[in-house]
Write an enzyme that holds these catalytic residues in place. Structure first.
Site, PDB file in Angstrom:
ATOM      1  N   ASN A  11      45.127   5.590   2.370  1.00  0.00           N
ATOM      2  CA  ASN A  11      45.133   4.126   2.380  1.00  0.00           C
ATOM      3  C   ASN A  11      45.297   3.667   3.827  1.00  0.00           C
ATOM      4  OD1 ASN A  11      46.171   1.422   2.446  1.00  0.00           O
ATOM      5  ND2 ASN A  11      46.529   1.574   0.239  1.00  0.00           N
ATOM      6  N   ASP A  13      45.308   0.464   4.956  1.00  0.00           N
ATOM      7  CA  ASP A  13      45.734  -0.943   5.066  1.00  0.00           C
ATOM      8  C   ASP A  13      46.502  -1.225   6.347  1.00  0.00           C
ATOM      9  OD1 ASP A  13      46.770  -1.454   1.579  1.00  0.00           O
ATOM     10  OD2 ASP A  13      44.779  -1.330   2.504  1.00  0.00           O
ATOM     11  N   HIS A  14      47.434  -0.330   6.674  1.00  0.00           N
ATOM     12  CA  HIS A  14      48.396  -0.718   7.713  1.00  0.00           C
ATOM     13  C   HIS A  14      47.933  -0.439   9.137  1.00  0.00           C
ATOM     14  CE1 HIS A  14      50.972  -2.336   4.744  1.00  0.00           C
ATOM     15  NE2 HIS A  14      50.839  -1.234   4.036  1.00  0.00           N
ATOM     16  N   ARG A  22      48.267  -9.012  16.467  1.00  0.00           N
ATOM     17  CA  ARG A  22      47.830  -9.755  17.652  1.00  0.00           C
ATOM     18  C   ARG A  22      46.574 -10.572  17.370  1.00  0.00           C
ATOM     19  NH1 ARG A  22      49.649  -7.638  22.715  1.00  0.00           N
ATOM     20  NH2 ARG A  22      51.935  -7.571  22.543  1.00  0.00           N
ATOM     21  N   HIS A  47      43.035  -2.114   0.431  1.00  0.00           N
ATOM     22  CA  HIS A  47      43.552  -3.150  -0.475  1.00  0.00           C
ATOM     23  C   HIS A  47      43.241  -4.510   0.128  1.00  0.00           C
ATOM     24  CE1 HIS A  47      47.356  -4.845  -2.699  1.00  0.00           C
ATOM     25  NE2 HIS A  47      46.228  -5.426  -3.081  1.00  0.00           N
ATOM     26  N   ARG A  49      43.847  -7.883  -0.093  1.00  0.00           N
ATOM     27  CA  ARG A  49      44.820  -8.751  -0.740  1.00  0.00           C
ATOM     28  C   ARG A  49      44.336 -10.203  -0.712  1.00  0.00           C
ATOM     29  NH1 ARG A  49      50.275  -8.021  -1.818  1.00  0.00           N
ATOM     30  NH2 ARG A  49      51.042  -5.868  -1.734  1.00  0.00           N
ATOM     31  N   ARG A  53      46.592 -10.295   4.328  1.00  0.00           N
ATOM     32  CA  ARG A  53      47.621  -9.982   5.332  1.00  0.00           C
ATOM     33  C   ARG A  53      47.245  -8.761   6.171  1.00  0.00           C
ATOM     34  NH1 ARG A  53      52.620  -8.353   1.455  1.00  0.00           N
ATOM     35  NH2 ARG A  53      51.961 -10.302   0.475  1.00  0.00           N
ATOM     36  N   HIS A  54      46.375  -7.870   5.662  1.00  0.00           N
ATOM     37  CA  HIS A  54      45.953  -6.730   6.479  1.00  0.00           C
ATOM     38  C   HIS A  54      44.430  -6.554   6.399  1.00  0.00           C
ATOM     39  CE1 HIS A  54      46.622  -4.848   2.582  1.00  0.00           C
ATOM     40  NE2 HIS A  54      47.912  -4.734   2.748  1.00  0.00           N
ATOM     41  N   GLU A  74      41.327  -1.517  -3.760  1.00  0.00           N
ATOM     42  CA  GLU A  74      42.423  -2.083  -4.553  1.00  0.00           C
ATOM     43  C   GLU A  74      42.279  -3.596  -4.549  1.00  0.00           C
ATOM     44  OE1 GLU A  74      45.986  -0.502  -2.832  1.00  0.00           O
ATOM     45  OE2 GLU A  74      45.978   1.187  -4.202  1.00  0.00           O
ATOM     46  N   THR A 104      55.445  -5.666  -0.427  1.00  0.00           N
ATOM     47  CA  THR A 104      54.470  -4.653  -0.835  1.00  0.00           C
ATOM     48  C   THR A 104      54.467  -4.631  -2.356  1.00  0.00           C
ATOM     49  OG1 THR A 104      53.729  -2.363  -0.579  1.00  0.00           O
ATOM     50  CG2 THR A 104      56.104  -2.714  -0.814  1.00  0.00           C
ATOM     51  N   THR A 105      53.595  -3.803  -2.909  1.00  0.00           N
ATOM     52  CA  THR A 105      53.509  -3.726  -4.371  1.00  0.00           C
ATOM     53  C   THR A 105      54.864  -3.348  -4.948  1.00  0.00           C
ATOM     54  OG1 THR A 105      51.207  -3.091  -4.190  1.00  0.00           O
ATOM     55  CG2 THR A 105      52.298  -2.603  -6.280  1.00  0.00           C
ATOM     56  N   GLU A 155      46.335   4.826 -12.170  1.00  0.00           N
ATOM     57  CA  GLU A 155      47.141   5.297 -11.039  1.00  0.00           C
ATOM     58  C   GLU A 155      48.589   4.973 -11.343  1.00  0.00           C
ATOM     59  OE1 GLU A 155      45.786   4.673  -7.042  1.00  0.00           O
ATOM     60  OE2 GLU A 155      47.833   4.799  -6.239  1.00  0.00           O
ATOM     61  N   HIS A 198      52.137   5.263  -4.062  1.00  0.00           N
ATOM     62  CA  HIS A 198      53.057   4.246  -3.527  1.00  0.00           C
ATOM     63  C   HIS A 198      54.359   4.886  -3.062  1.00  0.00           C
ATOM     64  CE1 HIS A 198      53.891   0.092  -2.483  1.00  0.00           C
ATOM     65  NE2 HIS A 198      55.146   0.465  -2.602  1.00  0.00           N
ATOM     66  N   GLY A 199      54.607   4.798  -1.795  1.00  0.00           N
ATOM     67  CA  GLY A 199      55.867   5.255  -1.220  1.00  0.00           C
ATOM     68  C   GLY A 199      55.971   6.758  -1.021  1.00  0.00           C
ATOM     69  N   GLY A 220      49.454   5.903   2.071  1.00  0.00           N
ATOM     70  CA  GLY A 220      49.026   5.126   3.236  1.00  0.00           C
ATOM     71  C   GLY A 220      50.125   4.805   4.219  1.00  0.00           C
TER      72      GLY A 220
HETATM   73  C1  LIG Z   1      49.056  -0.592  -4.994  1.00  0.00           C
HETATM   74  C2  LIG Z   1      49.837   0.113  -3.964  1.00  0.00           C
HETATM   75  O1  LIG Z   1      50.839   0.706  -4.216  1.00  0.00           O
HETATM   76  C3  LIG Z   1      49.382   0.104  -2.560  1.00  0.00           C
HETATM   77  O2  LIG Z   1      48.246   0.779  -2.439  1.00  0.00           O
HETATM   78  C4  LIG Z   1      49.218  -1.296  -2.047  1.00  0.00           C
HETATM   79  O3  LIG Z   1      48.199  -1.309  -1.084  1.00  0.00           O
HETATM   80  C5  LIG Z   1      50.532  -1.689  -1.451  1.00  0.00           C
HETATM   81  O4  LIG Z   1      50.350  -2.915  -0.805  1.00  0.00           O
HETATM   82  P1  LIG Z   1      50.397  -2.924   0.788  1.00  0.00           P
HETATM   83  O5  LIG Z   1      49.373  -1.941   1.271  1.00  0.00           O
HETATM   84  O6  LIG Z   1      50.069  -4.345   1.136  1.00  0.00           O
HETATM   85  O7  LIG Z   1      51.791  -2.476   1.170  1.00  0.00           O
HETATM   86  N1  LIG Z   2      48.093   2.964  -4.398  1.00  0.00           N
HETATM   87  C1  LIG Z   2      49.003   3.561  -3.438  1.00  0.00           C
HETATM   88  C2  LIG Z   2      48.386   3.527  -2.079  1.00  0.00           C
HETATM   89  O1  LIG Z   2      47.196   3.325  -1.934  1.00  0.00           O
HETATM   90  C3  LIG Z   2      49.223   3.772  -0.896  1.00  0.00           C
HETATM   91  O2  LIG Z   2      50.530   3.307  -1.111  1.00  0.00           O
HETATM   92  P1  LIG Z   2      51.524   3.528   0.158  1.00  0.00           P
HETATM   93  O3  LIG Z   2      51.478   5.005   0.500  1.00  0.00           O
HETATM   94  O4  LIG Z   2      50.992   2.698   1.277  1.00  0.00           O
HETATM   95  O5  LIG Z   2      52.886   3.101  -0.347  1.00  0.00           O
END
Ligand SMILES: CC(=O)[C@@H](O)[C@H](O)COP(=O)(O)O
Ligand SMILES: NCC(=O)COP(=O)(O)O
Length: 252
Positions: A11, A13-14, A22, A47, A49, A53-54, A74, A104-105, A155, A198-199, A220
């Site tokens: 993932n 996203d971050h 910035r 993701h 959103r 936000r990202h 996502e 976050t989720t 998932e 997640h996490g 991610g």
């Molecule tokens: C659904 C999930 O658990 C993550 O993949 C989701 O992307 C979390 O949201 P953020 O990435 O915005 O933290």
């Molecule tokens: N669906 C979980 C994901 O894509 C990544 O979650 P995280 O590792 O960023 O908490």
């Protein structure tokens, strides 16, 4: 017969979170996408959103052009996101819960309570050729409804497991781990392919990766954080190795 290798979905996203800090163009999530395959990822999760936000809308096509890896998009269960996903046609679309005020989720999507809202979205995404996944709690009722909805993949939310692990290690997280394991078995009984995410971190991933029914982990935030110190390639390679270790130890 050897089991298929559990897949790692990265993932990214971050990477976009840091870029957006910035309001510029660096670091580019597409560059992370381009590096992911060589590092050992089997897929990319992004993701989009509702609050952007990202990941931004323009990132979707840029990520697609940067990598041959399958994209797991996502998305919230909204008309806007359904239209975007139907037009973009990612390999997979994972419907996740979203609240603007959340950091976050915070849990799984209540597919049981939202059945009538989600059912047409699942059909439209499937008709667009997406492999539909539902991000749910490791709960038998949610799994049963996921089957009724016709999603081939679920998932399993591992956020509670990750929180408990952080608080008190393996012992504190053992009952949630068993809940996830039983959910993965139940999903397979219903013909669904279980993923998890997640996490997840280097420290807590192996017990989840050791669940034979789980076909894919999506990871991610932790890996992007690690990439700041060791580089993305090393971070992904380490996570890949831990997943392989868990699978090998299970086979012994
Ligand atoms: C659904 C999930 O658990 C993550 O993949 C989701 O992307 C979390 O949201 P953020 O990435 O915005 O933290
Ligand atoms: N669906 C979980 C994901 O894509 C990544 O979650 P995280 O590792 O960023 O908490």
């Amino acid at each position: 017969m050897t089991e298929p290798r559990q897949r790692l979905g990265l993932n990214i996203d971050h990477v976009a979170t840091i870029r957006n800090a910035r309001g510029g163009v660096h670091p580019d999530p597409a560059r992370a996408a381009a590096m992911a395959h060589a590092a050992g990822a089997d897929g990319l999760t992004i993701h989009l959103r509702e609050d952007r936000r990202h990941i931004q809308d323009a990132d979707l096509q840029k990520v697609r052009e940067a990598s041959d890896l399958p994209i797991n998009l996502e998305m919230a269960a909204t008309e806007e996101m359904t239209q975007i996903a139907v037009a973009f046609k990612p390999h997979a679309a994972c419907i996740v819960p979203e609240k603007r005020e959340e950091r976050t989720t915070e849990g799984g999507l209540d597919v049981a309570g939202l059945h009538n809202q989600i059912a047409p979205m699942v059909r439209r995404l499937a008709d667009a050729g997406c492999r539909v996944s539902l991000f749910i709690e490791p709960d038998p009722v949610q799994i049963a409804v996921a089957e009724v909805l016709g999603a081939p993949v679920i998932e399993l939310h591992t956020g509670r497991f990750a929180e408990l692990w952080l608080e008190g290690g393996a012992d504190a997280a053992s009952s949630e781990l068993e809940r996830i394991r039983l959910a993965a078995v139940e999903a397979r009984k219903r013909g669904l392919e279980p993923h998890a995410g997640h996490g997840l971190t280097f420290d807590n991933v192996k017990p989840i990766a050791a669940i034979p029914e789980v076909a894919e982990l999506n990871i991610g935030h932790f890996l992007i954080g690690e990439a700041i110190f060791t580089g993305l390639d090393q971070a992904v390679k380490r996570m890949r190795a831990l997943m392989d270790e868990a699978q090998a130890e299970r086979a012994r």
